[in-house]
Scaffold this motif. Structure first.
Motif, mmCIF file in Angstrom:
data_model
loop_
_atom_site.group_PDB
_atom_site.id
_atom_site.type_symbol
_atom_site.label_atom_id
_atom_site.label_comp_id
_atom_site.label_asym_id
_atom_site.label_seq_id
_atom_site.Cartn_x
_atom_site.Cartn_y
_atom_site.Cartn_z
ATOM 1 N N UNK A 422 21.345 -39.762 16.977
ATOM 2 C CA UNK A 422 22.466 -39.776 17.914
ATOM 3 C C UNK A 422 23.332 -41.016 17.705
ATOM 4 N N UNK A 423 22.685 -42.153 17.447
ATOM 5 C CA UNK A 423 23.447 -43.386 17.190
ATOM 6 C C UNK A 423 24.255 -43.265 15.900
ATOM 7 N N UNK A 424 23.632 -42.750 14.845
ATOM 8 C CA UNK A 424 24.336 -42.606 13.573
ATOM 9 C C UNK A 424 25.463 -41.586 13.702
ATOM 10 N N UNK A 425 25.194 -40.486 14.371
ATOM 11 C CA UNK A 425 26.204 -39.455 14.572
ATOM 12 C C UNK A 425 27.420 -40.030 15.297
ATOM 13 N N UNK A 426 27.164 -40.769 16.371
ATOM 14 C CA UNK A 426 28.257 -41.368 17.136
ATOM 15 C C UNK A 426 29.033 -42.374 16.290
ATOM 16 N N UNK A 427 28.310 -43.126 15.464
ATOM 17 C CA UNK A 427 28.959 -44.106 14.585
ATOM 18 C C UNK A 427 29.894 -43.410 13.600
ATOM 19 N N UNK A 428 29.449 -42.327 12.987
ATOM 20 C CA UNK A 428 30.281 -41.596 12.032
ATOM 21 C C UNK A 428 31.504 -40.978 12.704
ATOM 22 N N UNK A 429 31.309 -40.462 13.911
ATOM 23 C CA UNK A 429 32.436 -39.898 14.653
ATOM 24 C C UNK A 429 33.460 -40.982 14.978
ATOM 25 N N UNK A 430 32.988 -42.168 15.363
ATOM 26 C CA UNK A 430 33.902 -43.281 15.661
ATOM 27 C C UNK A 430 34.683 -43.689 14.414
ATOM 28 N N UNK A 431 34.004 -43.745 13.257
ATOM 29 C CA UNK A 431 34.705 -44.049 12.011
ATOM 30 C C UNK A 431 35.809 -43.031 11.740
ATOM 31 N N UNK A 432 35.512 -41.767 12.010
ATOM 32 C CA UNK A 432 36.502 -40.722 11.787
ATOM 33 C C UNK A 432 37.680 -40.806 12.733
ATOM 34 N N UNK A 433 37.404 -41.109 14.002
ATOM 35 C CA UNK A 433 38.483 -41.186 14.996
ATOM 36 C C UNK A 433 39.541 -42.208 14.596
ATOM 37 N N UNK A 434 39.117 -43.285 13.992
ATOM 38 C CA UNK A 434 40.061 -44.330 13.578
ATOM 39 C C UNK A 434 41.020 -43.830 12.510
ATOM 40 N N UNK A 435 40.648 -42.734 11.813
ATOM 41 C CA UNK A 435 41.495 -42.198 10.742
ATOM 42 C C UNK A 435 42.008 -40.788 11.059
ATOM 43 N N UNK A 436 41.808 -40.360 12.295
ATOM 44 C CA UNK A 436 42.258 -39.027 12.668
ATOM 45 C C UNK A 436 41.427 -37.922 12.063
ATOM 46 N N UNK A 437 40.147 -38.217 11.795
ATOM 47 C CA UNK A 437 39.247 -37.219 11.217
ATOM 48 C C UNK A 437 38.069 -36.979 12.160
ATOM 49 N N UNK A 438 37.364 -35.866 11.922
ATOM 50 C CA UNK A 438 36.234 -35.534 12.789
ATOM 51 C C UNK A 438 35.111 -36.559 12.664
ATOM 52 N N UNK A 439 34.870 -37.031 11.444
ATOM 53 C CA UNK A 439 33.874 -38.059 11.188
ATOM 54 C C UNK A 439 34.097 -38.599 9.785
ATOM 55 N N UNK A 440 33.518 -39.741 9.491
ATOM 56 C CA UNK A 440 33.412 -40.278 8.130
ATOM 57 C C UNK A 440 31.933 -40.533 7.886
#
Length: 455
Positions: A422-440
């Motif tokens: 859950x922590x990793x998933x949230x981290x990837x989603x946050x990375x994506x939000x900064x670039x307008x993507x679902x996740x990175x």
């Protein structure tokens, strides 16, 4: 039923892809809740979902929607996820027997099937599975990929072949809307390919790709799809398939609309060739070409060689001829079929006798065929056999769930959990939000583990 009278049935499932998760889900529903279970999903990667995370092309977000259903299963209180745990070293078969009443292997198929033709080992000859792992950000493959070929051959007529061809054809900018990590984007920026040739050894009615995969080839504004009329042929069996099989009918409708069309001048071209059998990869120090033999249909949908050969000027070859499973330590293995020998999921030894308490499901059981629906029914069959065997299972010596984690702690294994995912998933989603993507996607294993185990 001595294994379940005084405590929940302890099950260890090795492999947390769809096959393993479906098996866990079915077990939790066994006997309408009358059979208490305690399940550990043991996964060598720090994150769950297997080929859904590391085998589905990043520009197929709709297929990745299955993760939502898999996530709901992982939320079940009787299912525990233990990631970054390697079977064969961190946990051996004897260890599993000590901690679980029964073990299910659902390790899938991640390796490329062999293609026995001259030149297959030349630099520039790649297994499609390796390329897929690279662009999907698998933590255990190199971070770079050589994309210096201008003309590329893809061998195979399945969905993986089309995925590879599509990723090689599209621009890095188009792929940047997906979850690809920075190293993959940088690699695709350097891609020099202008022409990607897909070779199918049989006719258009015998291809294995889905109608959706095929139609998606034409969705890129930078790619012309070219269906070559040579080899676009049908025999009696092909015509019957095109009339009676809905999938084939839809594929043929799309191909018929494209066949013979001239390129419109887009910067990249994706060529589809039928009835061309690869017989040799050419070159001395690296790939310099591909030789194919023209095939002809013989009436029943199969094809034979005509003795007519063509040499294609390509500088890289991708072999998308199928996946195969790997041998698991201390578990019987059929090295010809690349599966664990079994009867309906019950593992069998070399004499055909059942190995007590050991089961398989998914591609390691049946080979790399079938879609998600097949995986569910396959898991149901295996779990039915396991439940029939409950009264004969040898009780685990150390069934307490804490004993497994104590064993891993003693070895210094930095295992991950559902909470860590859950922590990793949230981290990837946050990375994506900064670039307008679902996740990175995070790639490095150490970084995945660090994020998953942070306080």
């Amino acid at each position: 039923m001595t294994t379940v009278l005084s405590r929940p049935l302890r099950i260890g499932i090795v492999g947390a892809g769809p096959a393993g998760i479906y098996a866990a889900d079915i077990l939790t529903k066994a006997g309408s809740g009358q059979l208490p279970v305690s399940i550990d999903l043991i996964e060598r990667l720090p994150a769950p979902y297997g080929l859904v995370r590391y085998g589905v092309a990043p520009d197929h977000p709709r297929i990745k929607e299955i993760i939502k259903a898999l996530r709901r299963v992982l939320e079940h209180p009787d299912i525990r996820f233990l990631g970054n745990v390697n079977y064969g070293s961190d946990l051996k078969l004897d260890d599993l027997r000590r901690h679980y009443d029964a073990i299910i292997f659902s390790t899938g198929a991640m390796d490329d099937r062999d293609l026995d033709i001259p030149g297959v080992d030349l630099p520039g000859s790649h297994g499609a599975a390796d390329f897929v792992s690279w662009y999907d950000g698998h933590p255990d493959v190199p971070r770079t990929w050589p994309l210096d070929a201008r003309s590329v051959a893809v061998l195979g007529a399945g969905n993986v072949a089309l995925d590879v061809a599509r990723v090689l054809s599209k621009t890095a900018a188009e792929m940047l809307t997906t979850e690809i990590p920075p190293n993959v984007h940088a690699g695709l920026l350097a891609n020099r390919a202008t022409d990607v040739h897909v070779f199918a050894r049989r006719g258009p009615a015998q291809v294995k790709f889905s109608p959706l995969e095929l139609r998606e080839l034409a969705h890129s504004p930078t790619v012309d799809v070219v269906v070559h009329p040579e080899g676009f042929e049908f025999d009696e069996a092909s015509l019957q398939l095109a009339q009676t099989d809905k999938q084939v009918k839809m594929v043929m409708k799309t191909l018929n609309a494209w066949v013979g069309q001239e390129p419109t001048g887009k910067p990249h071209r994706l060529h589809l060739h039928f009835l061309e059998n690869p017989v040799e990869i050419l070159g001395t120090a690296r790939v310099e070409g591909l030789r194919t033999e023209r095939q002809e249909l013989v009436g029943d949908g199969t094809a034979r060689g005509t003795g007519e050969f063509t040499e294609w000027d390509v500088q890289a070859v991708y072999r998308a001829v199928g996946y195969r499973s790997s041998h698991l330590a201390d578990v019987p293995f059929d090295h010809r079929r690349h599966v664990v020998p079994n009867a309906a999921g019950r593992v069998q030894d070399v004499d055909g006798q059942q190995v007590p308490g050991v089961y398989v499901t998914g591609w390691i059981k049946r080979g790399p065929i079938g879609l998600i629906g097949h995986t569910k029914s396959d898991a149901s069959e295996t779990i039915s056999c396991l439940l029939e065997d409950v009264a004969t299972l040898t009780p685990a010596e150390r069934p307490d769930p804490d004993d497994v984690t104590a064993h891993l702690d003693g070895l210094g294994v930095r295992y991950t959990t559902k909470q860590g995912w859950d922590l990793l998933d949230a981290h990837e989603v946050t990375l994506g939000e900064a670039q307008g993507r679902a996740r990175v996607k995070v790639v490095a294993r150490d970084e995945m583990v660090r994020i998953s185990t942070q306080p």
